[in-house]
Motif scaffolding. Structure first.
Motif, short mmCIF file in Angstrom:
data_model
loop_
_atom_site.label_atom_id
_atom_site.label_comp_id
_atom_site.label_asym_id
_atom_site.label_seq_id
_atom_site.Cartn_x
_atom_site.Cartn_y
_atom_site.Cartn_z
N PRO A 98 0.83 -1.21 0.00
CA PRO A 98 0.00 0.00 0.00
C PRO A 98 0.86 1.26 0.00
O PRO A 98 2.09 1.21 0.00
N TYR A 99 0.16 2.41 0.04
CA TYR A 99 0.81 3.68 0.35
C TYR A 99 -0.12 4.44 1.29
O TYR A 99 -1.28 4.08 1.46
N TYR A 100 0.43 5.48 1.92
CA TYR A 100 -0.28 6.17 3.00
C TYR A 100 -0.34 7.66 2.69
O TYR A 100 0.67 8.25 2.27
N CYS A 101 -1.50 8.26 2.91
CA CYS A 101 -1.74 9.62 2.46
C CYS A 101 -2.12 10.53 3.63
O CYS A 101 -2.94 10.16 4.47
N LEU A 102 -1.52 11.71 3.64
CA LEU A 102 -1.87 12.78 4.58
C LEU A 102 -2.23 14.01 3.77
O LEU A 102 -1.38 14.56 3.05
N GLU A 103 -3.48 14.44 3.86
CA GLU A 103 -3.92 15.65 3.17
C GLU A 103 -4.41 16.62 4.23
O GLU A 103 -5.29 16.29 5.02
N MET A 104 -3.82 17.82 4.26
CA MET A 104 -4.01 18.76 5.36
C MET A 104 -4.40 20.12 4.82
O MET A 104 -3.69 20.69 4.00
N ASP A 105 -5.54 20.64 5.30
CA ASP A 105 -5.97 21.93 4.79
C ASP A 105 -5.41 23.07 5.64
O ASP A 105 -4.65 22.85 6.59
N THR A 106 -5.79 24.28 5.31
CA THR A 106 -5.20 25.46 5.95
C THR A 106 -5.72 25.69 7.36
O THR A 106 -5.25 26.60 8.04
#
Length: 212
Positions: A98-106
């Protein structure tokens, strides 16, 4: 593959918030070679820095843009996914399985999930709360998203191999279009060479080198 070198700091170079002090960030290499391969429009300058010690990997995005869109209807992943944000992906190997995702807004809201090829997303997976912290700041010229990820969690996921982490660094920028809808510009450190915007592909990753 593109490479980015992370400077090592000792534990005395952190502030009371567990983040590196300003003098430490000044030692970090500054990554600025971002582009939007699918649009010809100019993009706002992005500065990405990362450091590490024996306990954590630290990262900081500074985006020189004040025209920020945030979908504030709720704190769901849909809302974060419709907002200006920065992103970090980590993979075990080129198969991205797999891969791992971090999406972070303002606003420092986090969309974290596990994924497999062909955008097979597992939104039930979460980075352990004690292993991840994100803060954000806005000023008159820019916004900053800063975070730390525990080395222990990266090792547990087998994401550090021979002091190398294979990672993607991205930004999603939303702008008001003529139809009063918000149109996304997709920005990446590594050009994945795809006809349409796609971060969820092996060719969008580079290497983080943990220096000592």
């Amino acid at each position: 593959m593109k490479e980015y070198q992370l400077v090592f700091i000792d534990k005395n170079q952190k502030s009371g918030t567990d983040f590196p002090v300003l003098s430490s960030w000044k030692k970090a290499n500054c990554l600025t070679d971002f582009s939007s391969p699918w649009k010809e429009d100019a993009i706002s300058k992005i500065e990405f820095r990362a450091l590490w010690d024996l306990e954590n990997l630290y990262f900081k995005f500074i985006v020189f843009d004040t025209d920020i869109y945030i979908d504030e209807k709720d704190n769901s992943f849909d809302s974060i996914g419709n907002s200006d944000r920065v992103e970090l992906f980590f993979r075990k190997n080129e198969a991205i399985d797999p891969y791992y995702c971090l999406e972070m807004d303002t606003s420092a809201r986090i969309m974290d999930f596990k994924a497999k090829p062909n955008k097979d997303f597992d939104f039930k997976w979460k980075w352990p709360k004690e292993d991840l912290k994100v803060i954000s700041l806005k000023d008159k010229n820019s916004f900053t998203v800063e975070g730390r990820i525990s080395i222990a969690s990266l090792k547990e996921l087998n994401l550090i191999q021979n002091n190398i982490i294979e990672a993607g660094v991205y930004r999603a920028k939303f702008s008001l279009a003529e139809n009063l809808q918000y149109d996304a510009t997709w920005i990446s450190w590594v050009n994945p060479n795809t006809p349409e915007p796609n971060f969820h592909i092996a060719s969008s990753f580079g290497k983080f080198i943990l220096m000592k």
